[in-house]
Design a protein around this motif. Structure first.
Motif, mmCIF file in Angstrom:
data_model
loop_
_atom_site.group_PDB
_atom_site.id
_atom_site.type_symbol
_atom_site.label_atom_id
_atom_site.label_comp_id
_atom_site.label_asym_id
_atom_site.label_seq_id
_atom_site.Cartn_x
_atom_site.Cartn_y
_atom_site.Cartn_z
ATOM 1 N N TRP A 60 0.872 -1.178 0.000
ATOM 2 C CA TRP A 60 0.000 0.000 0.000
ATOM 3 C C TRP A 60 0.906 1.224 0.000
ATOM 4 O O TRP A 60 1.860 1.289 0.771
ATOM 5 C CB TRP A 60 -0.912 -0.020 1.232
ATOM 6 C CG TRP A 60 -1.677 1.247 1.465
ATOM 7 C CD1 TRP A 60 -2.378 1.975 0.545
ATOM 8 C CD2 TRP A 60 -1.804 1.958 2.708
ATOM 9 N NE1 TRP A 60 -2.946 3.087 1.124
ATOM 10 C CE2 TRP A 60 -2.617 3.102 2.461
ATOM 11 C CE3 TRP A 60 -1.342 1.739 4.007
ATOM 12 C CZ2 TRP A 60 -2.949 4.017 3.442
ATOM 13 C CZ3 TRP A 60 -1.682 2.659 4.991
ATOM 14 C CH2 TRP A 60 -2.485 3.775 4.710
ATOM 15 N N ALA A 92 -6.056 -2.404 -0.646
ATOM 16 C CA ALA A 92 -6.892 -1.396 0.006
ATOM 17 C C ALA A 92 -7.650 -2.081 1.132
ATOM 18 O O ALA A 92 -8.648 -2.762 0.900
ATOM 19 C CB ALA A 92 -7.849 -0.759 -0.993
ATOM 20 N N ARG A 94 -9.253 -0.583 3.411
ATOM 21 C CA ARG A 94 -10.478 0.179 3.665
ATOM 22 C C ARG A 94 -10.933 0.840 2.366
ATOM 23 O O ARG A 94 -10.134 1.032 1.447
ATOM 24 C CB ARG A 94 -10.227 1.281 4.714
ATOM 25 C CG ARG A 94 -9.688 0.773 6.013
ATOM 26 C CD ARG A 94 -9.610 1.851 7.104
ATOM 27 N NE ARG A 94 -9.407 3.205 6.636
ATOM 28 C CZ ARG A 94 -8.586 4.085 7.226
ATOM 29 N NH1 ARG A 94 -7.860 3.732 8.274
ATOM 30 N NH2 ARG A 94 -8.475 5.316 6.773
ATOM 31 N N ASP A 95 -12.204 1.194 2.305
ATOM 32 C CA ASP A 95 -12.751 1.811 1.104
ATOM 33 C C ASP A 95 -12.031 3.108 0.748
ATOM 34 O O ASP A 95 -11.832 3.413 -0.431
ATOM 35 C CB ASP A 95 -14.246 2.098 1.275
ATOM 36 C CG ASP A 95 -15.085 0.827 1.279
ATOM 37 O OD1 ASP A 95 -14.563 -0.224 0.838
ATOM 38 O OD2 ASP A 95 -16.242 0.881 1.731
ATOM 39 N N PHE A 97 -9.030 3.765 0.953
ATOM 40 C CA PHE A 97 -7.710 3.512 0.374
ATOM 41 C C PHE A 97 -7.795 3.130 -1.110
ATOM 42 O O PHE A 97 -6.767 3.025 -1.779
ATOM 43 C CB PHE A 97 -6.990 2.388 1.127
ATOM 44 C CG PHE A 97 -6.590 2.738 2.530
ATOM 45 C CD1 PHE A 97 -6.592 4.051 2.969
ATOM 46 C CD2 PHE A 97 -6.206 1.738 3.419
ATOM 47 C CE1 PHE A 97 -6.229 4.382 4.284
ATOM 48 C CE2 PHE A 97 -5.837 2.049 4.721
ATOM 49 C CZ PHE A 97 -5.849 3.371 5.149
ATOM 50 N N MET A 98 -8.997 2.896 -1.602
ATOM 51 C CA MET A 98 -9.154 2.489 -2.994
ATOM 52 C C MET A 98 -8.565 3.501 -3.997
ATOM 53 O O MET A 98 -8.034 3.105 -5.035
ATOM 54 C CB MET A 98 -10.620 2.220 -3.314
ATOM 55 C CG MET A 98 -11.131 0.892 -2.782
ATOM 56 S SD MET A 98 -10.288 -0.542 -3.512
ATOM 57 C CE MET A 98 -11.092 -0.588 -5.118
ATOM 58 N N HIS A 100 -5.837 4.954 -3.854
ATOM 59 C CA HIS A 100 -4.420 4.639 -4.021
ATOM 60 C C HIS A 100 -4.224 3.465 -4.980
ATOM 61 O O HIS A 100 -3.258 3.440 -5.751
ATOM 62 C CB HIS A 100 -3.782 4.334 -2.669
ATOM 63 C CG HIS A 100 -3.724 5.516 -1.761
ATOM 64 N ND1 HIS A 100 -3.670 5.407 -0.391
ATOM 65 C CD2 HIS A 100 -3.743 6.842 -2.037
ATOM 66 C CE1 HIS A 100 -3.628 6.616 0.140
ATOM 67 N NE2 HIS A 100 -3.679 7.495 -0.844
ATOM 68 N N SER A 101 -5.129 2.501 -4.926
ATOM 69 C CA SER A 101 -5.054 1.383 -5.874
ATOM 70 C C SER A 101 -5.344 1.873 -7.282
ATOM 71 O O SER A 101 -4.682 1.465 -8.248
ATOM 72 C CB SER A 101 -6.059 0.284 -5.475
ATOM 73 O OG SER A 101 -5.720 -0.274 -4.223
ATOM 74 N N ARG A 168 -8.196 -5.967 -4.801
ATOM 75 C CA ARG A 168 -8.763 -6.131 -3.465
ATOM 76 C C ARG A 168 -9.259 -7.564 -3.260
ATOM 77 O O ARG A 168 -9.033 -8.174 -2.204
ATOM 78 C CB ARG A 168 -9.911 -5.144 -3.277
ATOM 79 C CG ARG A 168 -10.390 -5.020 -1.845
ATOM 80 C CD ARG A 168 -11.433 -3.927 -1.727
ATOM 81 N NE ARG A 168 -11.608 -3.494 -0.361
ATOM 82 C CZ ARG A 168 -12.352 -2.460 -0.003
ATOM 83 N NH1 ARG A 168 -12.984 -1.758 -0.930
ATOM 84 N NH2 ARG A 168 -12.471 -2.130 1.261
#
Length: 219
Positions: A60, A92, A94-95, A97-98, A100-101, A168
């Motif tokens: 991450w 990710a 947590r939601d 963090f998406m 960043h993906s 994810r």
């Protein structure tokens, strides 16, 4: 009786043998054990390429341990032969963090991943950039000389969003509960936290790499 010259010869030979054995032990490095330095997944995941050693780093951008591990991982990769296949997979947990993906796959889509991945992590960990929203991310990418609209088109694309979601799901399938985590051949799992140190995890990766080769790249 043994002559002085013969005693001297035997003494020198003993010292030479001790040095030799010490060198072998040093070359072999610390002992790597299943359950301590690496784990074996109960259900192996399929590999992308047959006849190669597959190495995946689950990471991450915002993880300080991932940032800290990057130099050792890069050094390891530089000395790998052509039969080692490596890729990064963003996680990710947590939601929120998406994004960043999506950032990772958008940079990959426009051919800027290799150039900017390290800079993303530097910005987050050394310049205190959060990069949590689309605008923050797009502004930062534009500051790196990338056309903002070109980046946003990739960031918002169905392909990039799908890859971020698939990453994810993949992390769930691999039971990833922390990063950085290295998975080799869809079966063997190690990390600095599992092995105890960054250096020991690299030794574990070397050990697993040879183990996979000796098993003819089978899972």
């Amino acid at each position: 009786m043994i002559s002085f010259s013969k005693r001297l010869f035997l003494s020198c030979a003993s010292i030479a043998l001790a040095i030799s054995l010490s060198g072998i032990a040093k070359a072999q490095g610390p002992k790597i054990e299943e359950g301590f330095d690496y784990r074996v997944m109960p259900v192996p995941q399929p590999v992308e390429t047959k006849g190669k050693v597959e190495v995946i780093e689950f990471f991450w951008y915002g993880c300080p341990h991932c940032y800290d591990f990057e130099p050792e991982l890069k050094a390891w990769l530089k000395r790998q032969p052509k039969d080692v296949s490596f890729r990064k997979v963003p996680v990710a947990f947590r939601d929120d963090f998406m994004p960043h993906s999506q950032l990772f796959y958008a940079l990959e889509a426009i051919g800027k991943g290799d150039a900017l991945n390290d800079k993303v992590m530097y910005a987050m960990h050394k310049e205190n950039k959060r990069l949590m929203t689309e605008n923050e991310i797009a502004d930062w990418v534009a500051s790196q000389g990338v056309d903002r609209n070109t980046f946003l088109a990739a960031y918002r694309s169905f392909a990039v969003i799908s890859k971020a979601r698939a990453a994810r799901q993949m992390a769930d399938a691999y039971r990833i509960d922390g990063v950085p985590t290295i998975v080799m051949q869809g079966r063997y799992v190690t990390s600095p936290s599992i092995a105890g140190t960054k250096a020991k995890s690299i030794v574990a990766m070397d050990f697993l790499e040879e183990k996979i080769r000796k098993n003819n790249y089978k899972q």
